[in-house]
Enzyme design. Sequence first.
Site, mmCIF file in Angstrom:
data_model
loop_
_atom_site.group_PDB
_atom_site.id
_atom_site.type_symbol
_atom_site.label_atom_id
_atom_site.label_comp_id
_atom_site.label_asym_id
_atom_site.label_seq_id
_atom_site.Cartn_x
_atom_site.Cartn_y
_atom_site.Cartn_z
ATOM 1 N N HIS A 48 58.773 15.219 -0.106
ATOM 2 C CA HIS A 48 60.049 14.867 -0.731
ATOM 3 C C HIS A 48 59.953 14.981 -2.246
ATOM 4 O O HIS A 48 58.986 14.508 -2.849
ATOM 5 C CB HIS A 48 60.450 13.434 -0.349
ATOM 6 C CG HIS A 48 61.640 12.947 -1.093
ATOM 7 N ND1 HIS A 48 61.578 11.928 -2.003
ATOM 8 C CD2 HIS A 48 62.930 13.364 -1.075
ATOM 9 C CE1 HIS A 48 62.782 11.727 -2.512
ATOM 10 N NE2 HIS A 48 63.616 12.591 -1.965
ATOM 11 N N SER A 49 60.913 15.646 -2.858
ATOM 12 C CA SER A 49 61.065 15.720 -4.309
ATOM 13 C C SER A 49 59.791 16.263 -4.966
ATOM 14 O O SER A 49 59.370 17.381 -4.676
ATOM 15 C CB SER A 49 61.470 14.344 -4.844
ATOM 16 O OG SER A 49 61.856 14.412 -6.185
ATOM 17 N N TYR A 50 59.165 15.472 -5.852
ATOM 18 C CA TYR A 50 57.927 15.892 -6.529
ATOM 19 C C TYR A 50 56.897 16.401 -5.523
ATOM 20 O O TYR A 50 56.136 17.333 -5.796
ATOM 21 C CB TYR A 50 57.354 14.717 -7.349
ATOM 22 C CG TYR A 50 55.862 14.769 -7.530
ATOM 23 C CD1 TYR A 50 55.283 15.648 -8.441
ATOM 24 C CD2 TYR A 50 55.020 13.961 -6.765
ATOM 25 C CE1 TYR A 50 53.900 15.717 -8.583
ATOM 26 C CE2 TYR A 50 53.649 14.019 -6.908
ATOM 27 C CZ TYR A 50 53.083 14.903 -7.816
ATOM 28 O OH TYR A 50 51.722 14.968 -7.952
#
Length: 188
Positions: free
Chosen positions: A76-78
């Site tokens: 998720h994300s980063y």
Amino acid sequence: MTDFVLVHGAWHGAWCWGRVVPRIWAAGHRAFAMTLTGLGERAHRFSPDIRVATHVADVVGVIEAEEMVGAVLVGHSYAGTVVTGVADRLTRADALKRLVYLDAAIPDPGDSWSTGHTEETKASRRAVIAEKGSIPPADPSVFGLTGDDADWIRRHMTPQPPALYDDPVDFDTERVARWPRSFIDCTQ
């Protein structure tokens, strides 16, 4: 039965998967929500020396220790940067069956978390890093959260180690392409 390895984004920890893990187990699968070094309940391990390679090693360690075969690796994300590094580093082709980028960074070789940011954002983040020695958590409103959910996130988020902002992930695109990939773009 499928193993799912859930890797959180910036400022988070395994706690953010608390509503997801029980559903995966209830469906007859296993879920491994992990916390990356220096974050969440592992914030006591915070260090300015933590790099993307540290987080890649965290995830590879879980996959190898659990002797996973055909796992689904979710970033998720980063953590899109992290799971890309994991896919490059894994030596067993049977370890994974799919990579899932959940509203995640999708790096090219040599990219870092900062790569897609404007010069203004980069300058602002680097100034905060220089002043505070970390990247303080974002306000939960940037995730579209309000009320109890925002309060819950705010209570749990921890600062992001500073080197992660500009630390590049180097990988071989052909090695990463060994597995099919899914991309989920959260628009609301």
